[in-house]
Design an enzyme around this catalytic site. Sequence first.
Site, PDB file in Angstrom:
ATOM      1  N   HIS A  10      10.375  -1.157  -1.244  1.00  8.77           N
ATOM      2  CA  HIS A  10       9.004  -1.085  -0.731  1.00  8.77           C
ATOM      3  C   HIS A  10       8.797   0.096   0.218  1.00  8.77           C
ATOM      4  CE1 HIS A  10      10.703  -3.557   2.670  1.00  8.77           C
ATOM      5  NE2 HIS A  10       9.874  -2.808   3.363  1.00  8.77           N
ATOM      6  N   ASP A  63      14.393  -5.480  -4.228  1.00  4.57           N
ATOM      7  CA  ASP A  63      13.871  -4.630  -3.157  1.00  4.57           C
ATOM      8  C   ASP A  63      14.892  -3.564  -2.752  1.00  4.57           C
ATOM      9  OD1 ASP A  63      11.901  -3.712  -1.465  1.00  4.57           O
ATOM     10  OD2 ASP A  63      12.483  -5.008   0.200  1.00  4.57           O
ATOM     11  N   SER A  97      13.221  -1.420   7.805  1.00  2.00           N
ATOM     12  CA  SER A  97      13.461  -1.689   6.394  1.00  2.00           C
ATOM     13  C   SER A  97      14.328  -0.609   5.761  1.00  2.00           C
ATOM     14  CB  SER A  97      12.134  -1.772   5.633  1.00  2.00           C
ATOM     15  OG  SER A  97      11.397  -2.890   6.051  1.00  2.00           O
TER      16      SER A  97
END
Length: 414
Positions: free
Chosen positions: A154, A184, A261
Amino acid sequence: MSCSDGEKVFLIVMKLSVKQLAIYLCLVAVGSGAGLLSSRYLWRESHSFQQLKNVTVALPSESMISHSTNGSINAADGDNVNFIATAVQKVGPAVVRINATRKVTNSWFDLGKNPVFQRFFGEDEQPIPPERIERGTGSGFILSENGELLTNAHVVEKTDTVLVTLKDGRTFTGKVVGVDPVTDVAAVKISAQNLPKVDLGNSQNLIPGQWAIAIGNPLGLDNTVTIGIISATDRTSAQVGVPDRRVSFIQTDAAINPGNSGGPLLNAKGEVIGVNTAIRADAQGLGFAIPIETAARVANELFTTGKAEHPFFGVETTDLTPTNKQQISREHQIQIQSDVGVVVKNFAPNSPAPASGLRPGDVIQKINNKPIKTSAQVQKLVDSSKVGDIFTVEVNRNGKMRTLKVELGAYPQK
């Protein structure tokens, strides 16, 4: 020679005064010495407390740390470097910032074609552009000396190139080699050699309570380090609230915020055990990471073929509890008699499981001769398999044991 009564009283008072004065002087001397002594020891106690505070809270500056010829870390004052600082100094240079820019269709574009808007702005003017530019920042880490990077999908989705910034300030244009939204995980390549790289650890035997260290760029604050523990392991995608993912997450209380992230989650040795992912906007005091075994396997497939293939069992299961037994028994008008295993609730579309004979209400007790007690175990077994593998599934159906064969298919791509 005799003294008068008044003279006697005066002499007695003088004697007392001299004695009291001597006592007072002694008390002052003792008090001063005690004050100096106590002041000396109190200062030492406060100083040691400050040192202890520095050890447990502050990370050392580069001037306090020297690197020996064999790459180990030495401290000018050994009390100022703990295992956290050592791990960070070891891994930090291999953690990168990733800036992604992507064009996104403007949902208000069609509104600009409305005659009411055109009346105000004119037919030749376009008040709302068809696309807008979105910019985001995430983290990543270097897997190999020749520029292979791993990050979250993402972070780099819907873009072909990103700007990669190393801790030493160097910047590179990174090519997005592949993206896997199922886990992911994304693979990025930069053109460079002799880069610092991380060491990969083992997440399979993690125990809640072990140390966890997160490094990344949360909220645009580069090279931020947070510390916590492993809070739990084997969190299913459904438990975490992202049912479209295929990951058994590591849960930690190390702070993971937007921008973290794609950064590494480390153990006490400075080895990467997971990939941090900020997937729950409402999470407070909780963070989640993709186990490094899953992330590394997917990244290797992306670097090799540009895509990742996932085995597909296609069975929705739930842990066996008294409440679940009653609910599923009512829904499917069956009688669940087993107390051990996981219950088949439903099947995903195009699942290979129904063709094997599995039915809702079956209690899976073993897969490939391994006892099954939780749904997380099923997911881990599937994730560690390959498309085309055959599961030997032992189920309890209405009190009778059955053995079924299920060939794993390929996870449907959206």
